[in-house]
Scaffold this motif. Sequence first.
Motif, mmCIF file in Angstrom:
data_model
loop_
_atom_site.group_PDB
_atom_site.id
_atom_site.type_symbol
_atom_site.label_atom_id
_atom_site.label_comp_id
_atom_site.label_asym_id
_atom_site.label_seq_id
_atom_site.Cartn_x
_atom_site.Cartn_y
_atom_site.Cartn_z
ATOM 1 N N ASN A 209 0.835 -1.208 0.000
ATOM 2 C CA ASN A 209 0.000 0.000 0.000
ATOM 3 C C ASN A 209 0.868 1.255 0.000
ATOM 4 O O ASN A 209 0.629 2.186 -0.771
ATOM 5 N N ASP B 83 1.210 4.029 -3.003
ATOM 6 C CA ASP B 83 0.931 5.434 -2.720
ATOM 7 C C ASP B 83 2.117 6.312 -3.104
ATOM 8 O O ASP B 83 1.958 7.357 -3.739
ATOM 9 N N GLU C 293 -7.298 8.399 -7.276
ATOM 10 C CA GLU C 293 -7.895 7.871 -6.062
ATOM 11 C C GLU C 293 -7.164 6.586 -5.697
ATOM 12 O O GLU C 293 -6.578 5.931 -6.550
ATOM 13 N N THR C 294 -7.249 6.246 -4.416
ATOM 14 C CA THR C 294 -6.693 4.977 -3.962
ATOM 15 C C THR C 294 -7.773 4.203 -3.212
ATOM 16 O O THR C 294 -8.685 4.792 -2.627
ATOM 17 N N ASP C 295 -7.656 2.903 -3.271
ATOM 18 C CA ASP C 295 -8.536 2.012 -2.517
ATOM 19 C C ASP C 295 -7.649 0.872 -2.027
ATOM 20 O O ASP C 295 -7.512 -0.151 -2.694
ATOM 21 N N PHE C 296 -6.988 1.108 -0.893
ATOM 22 C CA PHE C 296 -6.012 0.156 -0.387
ATOM 23 C C PHE C 296 -6.642 -0.765 0.650
ATOM 24 O O PHE C 296 -7.322 -0.313 1.561
ATOM 25 N N ASP C 297 -6.375 -2.050 0.509
ATOM 26 C CA ASP C 297 -6.834 -3.062 1.457
ATOM 27 C C ASP C 297 -5.902 -3.021 2.668
ATOM 28 O O ASP C 297 -4.740 -3.416 2.579
ATOM 29 N N GLU C 298 -6.418 -2.543 3.781
ATOM 30 C CA GLU C 298 -5.603 -2.409 4.991
ATOM 31 C C GLU C 298 -5.218 -3.767 5.572
ATOM 32 O O GLU C 298 -4.289 -3.869 6.369
ATOM 33 N N VAL D 286 -7.199 5.210 -10.795
ATOM 34 C CA VAL D 286 -7.496 4.571 -9.514
ATOM 35 C C VAL D 286 -6.502 3.437 -9.288
ATOM 36 O O VAL D 286 -6.328 2.581 -10.150
ATOM 37 N N LYS E 132 -5.676 0.354 -6.728
ATOM 38 C CA LYS E 132 -6.356 -0.455 -5.728
ATOM 39 C C LYS E 132 -5.479 -1.647 -5.357
ATOM 40 O O LYS E 132 -4.813 -2.218 -6.223
ATOM 41 N N THR E 133 -5.464 -1.988 -4.078
ATOM 42 C CA THR E 133 -4.791 -3.202 -3.637
ATOM 43 C C THR E 133 -5.817 -4.082 -2.934
ATOM 44 O O THR E 133 -6.792 -3.583 -2.357
ATOM 45 N N PHE E 134 -5.592 -5.387 -3.000
ATOM 46 C CA PHE E 134 -6.462 -6.295 -2.257
ATOM 47 C C PHE E 134 -5.749 -7.620 -2.040
ATOM 48 O O PHE E 134 -4.725 -7.899 -2.659
#
Length: 174
Positions: free
Chosen positions: A39, A43, A65-70, A108, A110-112
Amino acid sequence: LKQNLEKINHHGKRAGDIVEGMLQHSRSSTGQKEPTDINALCDEYLRLAYHGLRAKDKSFNAQFETDFDEALPKINVVPQDMGRVILNLINNAFQAPQAPDREAKLVVVKTFFIPEANSPIGGWGAITVSDNGAGISPEIKAKIFQPFFTTKPTGQGTGLGLSLAYDIITKGHG
């Protein structure tokens, strides 16, 4: 004579970029894999790509935008190599042709985490980079990982970026 010198200089720099890309493509990584916060890496390279493009072209403007899997654990990668892959993907997304019905470019990242029992860490980390550009035609999609293939105008790309990224992911990181 002045125009000829400018063309020689331009094409010389382009040839230098191609040779540099070829050397990177053939170079085996000497970096060590280490537990890495994917992540944070995404970033960092997202901001680097955005500000790098803004520095080159003051008229460049885009949203991201970011959508990171915490829950994504640290993953053993060579951070420098993975950073090159991420930077290449993000730069391509920012530079993708703008769709005519879009007001602004949007990228965008994204991580997951994909659970899998047989994985050393209980699953696999995944990164997606998407944009709202015009898209890739099926004819081009079949070629994007070939060395020297590019859709960019002459002088704006060597065509080694996605080929190099592919090698880093498949050969360097399995």
